[in-house]
Design an enzyme around this catalytic site. Structure first.
Site, PDB file in Angstrom:
ATOM      1  N   PHE A 116       0.690  -1.135   0.171  1.00 57.39           N
ATOM      2  CA  PHE A 116      -0.078   0.048  -0.065  1.00 57.39           C
ATOM      3  C   PHE A 116       0.816   1.363  -0.051  1.00 57.39           C
ATOM      4  CE2 PHE A 116      -2.136  -3.441   2.351  1.00 57.39           C
ATOM      5  CZ  PHE A 116      -3.135  -3.497   1.456  1.00 57.39           C
TER       6      PHE A 116
ATOM      7  N   ASP B 244      -4.418 -10.257   4.192  1.00 59.44           N
ATOM      8  CA  ASP B 244      -2.790 -10.274   3.923  1.00 59.44           C
ATOM      9  C   ASP B 244      -2.051 -10.689   4.939  1.00 59.44           C
ATOM     10  OD1 ASP B 244      -0.594 -10.099   2.242  1.00 59.44           O
ATOM     11  OD2 ASP B 244      -0.451  -7.621   2.361  1.00 59.44           O
TER      12      ASP B 244
END
Ligand SMILES: *[C@@H]1O[C@H](CO)[C@@H](O)[C@H](O)[C@H]1NC(C)=O
Ligand SMILES: *[C@@H]1O[C@H](CO)[C@@H](O)[C@H](O)[C@H]1NC(C)=O
Ligand SMILES: *[C@@H]1O[C@H](CO)[C@@H](O)[C@H](O)[C@H]1NC(C)=O
Ligand SMILES: *[C@@H]1O[C@H](CO)[C@@H](O)[C@H](O)[C@H]1NC(C)=O
Ligand SMILES: *[C@@H]1O[C@H](CO)[C@@H](O)[C@H](O)[C@H]1NC(C)=O
Ligand SMILES: *[C@@H]1O[C@H](CO)[C@@H](O)[C@H](O)[C@H]1NC(C)=O
Ligand SMILES: *[C@@H]1O[C@H](CO)[C@@H](O)[C@H](O)[C@H]1NC(C)=O
Ligand SMILES: *[C@@H]1O[C@H](CO)[C@@H](O)[C@H](O)[C@H]1NC(C)=O
Ligand SMILES: *[C@@H]1O[C@H](CO)[C@@H](O)[C@H](O)[C@H]1NC(C)=O
Ligand SMILES: *[C@@H]1O[C@H](CO)[C@@H](O)[C@H](O)[C@H]1NC(C)=O
Ligand SMILES: *[C@@H]1O[C@H](CO)[C@@H](O)[C@H](O)[C@H]1NC(C)=O
Length: 820
Positions: A501, A616
């Site tokens: 991210f 994740d």
């Protein structure tokens, strides 16, 4: 339940798209059902769509090309660009598409007519009964020209004339009567479907072969051994594909089917000369690479063309040798470097020519070798013949290369020292650099001046800035300004790591609290929605979850501010990837980390108001505080990133190995996907090594398989413990952890425990039965350890700075990733 909604939208969107298109049909009739009958034609603004909407046939224009073609593309699997799978007129482009048409003639020929109604392409087929033929586009991608009066009579079909793509259900055959093979031939480049240099075909005695320019073989599948091709273990029948091979006196062919009929897949020979088996994942909206052959693009014959060098040490990119330039920069930019390079300056052809020294090279093909006793003699024999372009000298003698140099590779390690012949001016021009030094000094001085100016500005601004710019918002979160964070992180100078991210930077608040600032990338959400999501995440607090302190949302900048965790992430301790990591984690600590992480996840899944699936879980996302207490990081980001999230997830190279099978099979993701990833991680906590490792002889070693086999054999569970612990572990705890891990990675999510149950098993309140061996492990055990799931784009993406080499098909398969 927020995440469930999120995933629902993955499934809804293609349906909405489809509905939109079919309603459009009624408005302007751009789409004509799935059939054309004799005498009808299709113009440039019309298409036909297969019954269930998988495929579409019509005119198309690749990229910025000025040429037009008739072809078939995926309608459902659509990302920005069309994935064209078949081209009718690949060698005969249409120049003026609006006056051209695709017509099914009364006599049963399908033709493309240009403006003057002259056929520029034809199937040359005839129907036995005139005026009764019809053309149907099937949901398998096959365009069938059949007899309208008896639909089982096939006059012509596109599956018999493939271009570069081979579908489930199609044959790629060798005809033993005509002695001809059907070929898949690559496109020339990304904007030109005309036949390129690479092809795939079946040779009766040697299996499938990849060839360059129709003659030079550079890869083979090996022969069929009854179960599969000897050199393609990926093509053995198993849970996703069903491969069969047929051979009789008339023809030999190979065909495959997907066991899940809803799965879209294709095998393509791409412009780089590799064959790639790809699967469409509805959840991630992208093509995922199942396997590619040859594994490394650099192993494709003449991929970089003459005098091109393939960088197999890095990203398999091509570069020209020193003293050379691209023959056609335009082709190179379109993904076709096969034209190679040409000399910038032609040779003088005498003793004045020079040599560039290139260490670490895999030598080009076609050398002439002979024994000489010195480098000087080797060099002079090259100089004495003007067509000699390079030499190499080793203990075994002298090698010379005449004409084109093909297949030069820059290797990771080892390799030969190659001397490339160039004109004398090429060498001196590179020496001229010294004359540039005043310029360099000027540049440095300029940069220094600029730097001091910036320093002064920052200093003045710090002096005058308002004392408190950030303010509290809902609950405990602080809204920071970007400037606050710039100052706190010393202008983002100390990077702690980078992940899917964005990057994370260390910072200090004015009250000297340490923070970790995450700079998010790829957020398209508006500010209001972002604030709403962030404040939801802010309310989620648990001793085993990293605490969100605040955020920043300014313009298109989105940052999250977390507590800083002194002991960084679990991977750095387990695999000792960072040099600063010191002691081996003892068993007690590991067990506490396992329980703590499980508690954090159980809280996310079951106890907080909106159920959150992390998606994740991996050691990189488990942070350790000063007391080595584990804290799960990055939860809730799926909501912030929305659909992009799963794209990001599967492009990340490090994630492979932790992803549950349902990410690939396309069913909805539930909290059990996290359980699977947790199980994989638990194995790593026990063993202190990555589950997937490549051994020295190149074999893939999958730890959970070894462990399960060992224990099934009745061996001591201690055998799977990290050897650095020297057997120091509580047997009961070790057994619980091992069994929990095995149950967590069961193929079928129903068989996996919930995170709450995992906590109870580890705490000793619940006893786990001896687990069955998960199916995926059995496959690995049967020597199919090289199942690889990773996304197509992970081959080319080099922008994840910490992602090292995992799962890139262009480099060795299973080195560890160090991403955070
Ligand atoms: C298709 O193009 C032709 C010629 O440009 C035009 O006359 C016709 O209206 C178009 N049809 C549609 C459905 O847009
Ligand atoms: C579509 O193709 C063009 C040219 O081939 C390329 O420049 C562009 O990046 C592609 N777009 C996407 C979304 O893949
Ligand atoms: C149509 O194709 C024929 C044969 O290739 C060619 O002679 C003719 O010029 C083309 N007409 C147009 C308008 O392109
Ligand atoms: C049809 O026949 C013509 C003339 O013989 C030939 O040039 C063309 O390649 C054929 N088309 C196909 C699709 O085989
Ligand atoms: C079909 O008819 C067209 C035009 O009438 C002709 O050009 C073509 O040769 C015919 N095809 C065959 C295979 O007879
Ligand atoms: C259609 O063709 C198939 C194969 O040629 C034949 O077996 C079948 O009898 C035909 N059916 C009809 C209704 O003619
Ligand atoms: C491919 O082979 C043909 C003849 O077999 C030859 O003329 C051509 O130059 C070759 N192409 C390349 C790029 O070497
Ligand atoms: C695989 O294909 C063969 C032959 O086409 C078929 O008999 C078999 O049932 C298929 N197996 C599965 C699992 O689809
Ligand atoms: C192919 O045909 C030849 C005769 O033309 C025959 O000898 C050979 O066995 C056939 N191949 C196969 C695989 O049946
Ligand atoms: C091979 O072709 C011949 C002639 O078309 C046919 O009689 C025979 O049945 C075919 N063999 C097989 C195995 O299909
Ligand atoms: C240079 O080497 C090539 C290839 O070995 C040979 O054919 C040619 O005759 C040589 N030329 C001279 C001038 O020796």
């Amino acid at each position: 339940m927020g995440d469930l909604k999120l995933h629902m939208s993955f499934f809804l969107s293609p349906m909405l798209l489809f509905l939109f298109i079919s309603s459009k049909t009624h408005l302007c009739s751009a789409v004509i059902a799935d059939t054309i009958s004799a005498g009808q034609s299709l113009t440039a603004n019309q298409t036909i769509v297969s019954k269930n909407g998988n495929f579409e046939l019509g005119f198309f224009t690749p990229g910025k090309s000025l040429k037009h073609y008739v072809g078939i593309w995926f309608k459902k699997a659509f990302v920005g660009n069309r994935t064209v799978v078949w081209v009718a007129n690949r060698d005969h482009p249409i120049i003026d598409q609006y006056s051209s048409e695709l017509k099914l003639l009364q006599n049963g020929s399908l033709v493309i007519l240009n403006k003057s109604k002259i056929p520029i392409w034809s199937t040359n087929s005839t129907s036995r009964v005139s005026k009764s033929s019809e053309l149907v586009l099937g949901d398998d991608g096959n365009l069938v020209l059949r007899d309208g009066s008896n639909s089982s009579v096939v006059i012509w079909q596109s599956f018999d004339h493939p271009t570069d793509t081979w579908f489930p259900g199609a044959k790629l055959k060798y005809d033993n009567i005509t002695k001809k093979a059907q070929k898949l031939v690559s496109w020339k480049n990304s904007e030109d479907p005309s036949p390129g240099l690479f092809s795939l075909e079946l040779k009766p005695d040697s299996g499938y072969v990849l060839m360059w320019n129709g003659s030079q073989e550079y890869w083979t599948s090996g022969v069929w051994d009854g179960q599969g091709f000897s050199l393609v273990p990926e093509m053995r029948p198993r849970f996703l594909f069903n491969f069969t091979f047929e051979s009789n006196e008339n023809e030999s062919y190979f065909t495959y089917d997907t066991t899940n009929k809803n799965l879209l897949s294709r095998l393509v020979i791409d412009i780089s000369g590799q064959i790639k088996q790809l699967l469409w994942l509805e959840q991630t909206k992208m093509w995922n690479l199942f396997f590619s052959k040859p594994l490394k693009r650099c192993d494709v014959y003449a991929y970089c063309g003459p005098f091109g060098r393939c960088n197999s040490a890095q990203d398999s990119s091509c570069q020209c040798l020193q003293g050379f330039k691209e023959r056609s920069l335009e082709d190179w930019n379109l993904g076709d470097p096969s034209g190679g390079c040409v000399r910038k300056t032609s040779l003088q052809c005498g003793n004045r020519d020079r040599f560039f020294q290139m260490p670490g090279m895999k030598s080009p093909v076609n050398s002439v070798s002979f024994a000489v006793d010195s480098v000087a003699k080797c060099k002079s024999s090259c100089l004495s013949n003007c067509s000699c372009n390079a030499y190499a000298y080793s203990s075994t003698g002298c090698s010379l290369w005449f004409d084109h140099l093909l297949n030069i590779q820059q290797l990771d390690s080892g390799g030969d020292e190659l001397y490339i012949r160039v004109a004398p001016s090429e060498v001196s021009s590179s020496k001229k650099k010294s004359t540039h030094w005043p310029v360099i000094v000027g540049a440095i001085a300029g940069a220094l001046a600029l730097f001091s100016l910036v320093l002064i500005l920052i200093w003045t601004w710090r002096k005058w800035r308002p004392v408190e710019t950030s303010k509290k918002v809902e609950g405990s979160l602080t809204a920071f300004t970007y400037r606050d964070l710039q100052i706190a992180t010393k202008n983002f100078s100390e990077r702690l790591g980078s992940g899917a991210f964005g990057s994370v930077f260390k910072g200090v608040l004015s009250n000297s609290t340490l923070i970790a600032v995450k700079k998010l990338e790829g957020i398209t959400q508006g500010e209001k929605q972002f604030r709403a999501e962030v404040s939801t995440i802010g309310t989620i607090q648990h001793v085993n979850l990293v605490r969100l302190r605040g955020f920043c949302s300014e313009g298109n900048k989105r940052l999250l501010v977390y507590d800083h965790m002194e002991n960084r992430s679990l991977n750095s301790h387990l695999f000792r990837e960072h040099e600063e990591s010191k002691a081996v984690l003892d068993w007690k600590t590991r067990y506490n980390i396992a329980i703590g992480t499980a508690r954090g996840l159980a809280y996310l899944h079951e106890e907080c108001r909106d159920c959150i699936i992390h998606c994740d879980i991996k050691p990189e996302n488990i942070l350790l505080d000063a007391d080595l207490c584990p804290k799960v990081a990055d939860f809730g980001l799926a909501k912030l990133i929305g659909r992009e999230f799963s794209r990001v997830l599967t492009t990340m190279r490090g994630t492979r190995g932790y992803l549950a099978p349902e990410w690939i099979s396309g069913v909805a993701i539930t909290a059990k996907a996290d359980v699977y990833s947790y199980g994989m991680m638990l194995f790593e906590i026990i063993s202190g090594r990555r589950n997937l490792e490549q051994t020295e002889n190149g074999k893939i070693d999958f730890f959970p398989t070894q462990a399960a086999k060992e224990v099934a054999r009745g061996g001591d569970v201690r055998a799977i413990l990290d050897s650095q612990l020297e057997g120091n572990a509580d047997t009961k705890e070790l057994t619980s952890a091992f069994r929990a891990a095995c149950w967590c990675i069961q193929e079928d999510e129903i068989h996996r425990p919930t995170m709450g149950q995992v906590v109870q098993i580890l705490e000793g309140f619940l006893e786990a039965r001896p687990p069955p061996m998960p199916r995926s492990l059995q496959l690995f055990a049967e020597g199919e350890g090289n199942i690889r799931f990773f996304s197509e784009s992970s081959i080319d993406i080099t922008s994840f700075p910490h992602s090292s080499t995992i799962s890139s098909s262009t480099s060795s398969q299973s080195k560890a990733s160090t991403g955070t």
